[in-house]
Design a protein around this motif. Sequence first.
Motif, PDB file in Angstrom:
ATOM      1  N   UNK A 140       0.856  -1.182   0.000  1.00  0.00           N
ATOM      2  CA  UNK A 140       0.000   0.000   0.000  1.00  0.00           C
ATOM      3  C   UNK A 140       0.896   1.237   0.000  1.00  0.00           C
ATOM      4  N   UNK A 141       0.408   2.299  -0.631  1.00  0.00           N
ATOM      5  CA  UNK A 141       1.205   3.521  -0.684  1.00  0.00           C
ATOM      6  C   UNK A 141       1.272   4.263   0.647  1.00  0.00           C
ATOM      7  N   UNK A 142       0.308   4.029   1.523  1.00  0.00           N
ATOM      8  CA  UNK A 142       0.115   4.905   2.681  1.00  0.00           C
ATOM      9  C   UNK A 142       0.173   4.141   3.990  1.00  0.00           C
ATOM     10  N   UNK A 143       1.335   4.029   4.576  1.00  0.00           N
ATOM     11  CA  UNK A 143       1.403   3.350   5.876  1.00  0.00           C
ATOM     12  C   UNK A 143       0.792   4.205   6.979  1.00  0.00           C
ATOM     13  N   UNK A 144       0.479   5.468   6.674  1.00  0.00           N
ATOM     14  CA  UNK A 144      -0.149   6.338   7.676  1.00  0.00           C
ATOM     15  C   UNK A 144      -1.591   5.923   7.950  1.00  0.00           C
ATOM     16  N   UNK A 185       2.483   2.254  14.864  1.00  0.00           N
ATOM     17  CA  UNK A 185       3.655   1.385  15.027  1.00  0.00           C
ATOM     18  C   UNK A 185       3.367  -0.079  14.719  1.00  0.00           C
ATOM     19  N   UNK A 186       2.072  -0.488  14.694  1.00  0.00           N
ATOM     20  CA  UNK A 186       1.721  -1.901  14.467  1.00  0.00           C
ATOM     21  C   UNK A 186       1.558  -2.226  12.988  1.00  0.00           C
ATOM     22  N   UNK A 187       1.574  -1.197  12.151  1.00  0.00           N
ATOM     23  CA  UNK A 187       1.193  -1.349  10.751  1.00  0.00           C
ATOM     24  C   UNK A 187       2.085  -2.315   9.973  1.00  0.00           C
ATOM     25  N   UNK A 214      -8.314  -1.284   3.182  1.00  0.00           N
ATOM     26  CA  UNK A 214      -7.045  -0.548   3.090  1.00  0.00           C
ATOM     27  C   UNK A 214      -7.197   0.709   2.239  1.00  0.00           C
ATOM     28  N   UNK A 215      -6.298   1.649   2.480  1.00  0.00           N
ATOM     29  CA  UNK A 215      -6.111   2.781   1.572  1.00  0.00           C
ATOM     30  C   UNK A 215      -4.860   2.440   0.790  1.00  0.00           C
TER      31      UNK A 215
END
Length: 217
Positions: A140-144, A185-187, A214-215
């Motif tokens: 995914x592009x966005x770990x945020x 932090x769990x991503x 997901x995003x």
Amino acid sequence: MTFDLFDDLPSAPQAPEWLEPGAVVLRGFALEQAAALLEAVDAITAQAPFRHLITPGGKRMSVAMTNCGPLGWISDRSGYRYGPVDPDTGERWPAMPPIFQQLARDAAEAAGYPGFAPDACLINRYAPGTRLSLHQDRDEGHYAHPIVSVSLGIPAMFLWGGAERADKARRVPLLHGDVVVWGGPARLRFHGVLPLPAAQHPLTGACRINLTFRKAG
Ligand code: MD3
Ligand code: FE
């Protein structure tokens, strides 16, 4: 609290259980909508049937998968990626039903991530014996953004590992109606699912369905 013959476990929403900062189990969060979610899965799989994807290494995955929403996760000999089109039909993935979007948004908000608007929903189907080996979700592009996962049907033993593949993994049972939100932090934790024991659920028969929101784009 209600009990049933199949699992002898409570089937009512529970207080949030934090696995670690960023990862929270919302037991029973999806129970009320479970039947409607499964009906929507049937409508999706009539358009985009479950299939066993091939890993880049050439192995057939034991989990059967499909997707809904603007982007779907796919794997083949050339790699893992998200794309708008079902490679089996040449059509766009089916739309993400509003009840999926609302549940993902509500669960993310309950975990401290307001405004979650997923553009991808991977639908995994497990039969007894199916497993998912330890991996990270890194496509995914966005770990945020968090990931929201919804468990339906027969129980599974989820493996919750660390930042390295070799880190010792905890076992977390995931039952019908449970929702887990993973962020911050769990991503990027390693995670997997042990081979499913044989069981029956009144709504799914001998199978477990997992929705992950997901995003990706
Ligand atoms: C932890 N699915 O599709 S859901 C997957 O039960 C996947 O089908 C499992 O792992 C299943 O990639 C586990 C729980 C889950 C999903 C995404 C995560 C846990 C996660 C991403 C980061 C950390
Ligand atoms: Fe995963």
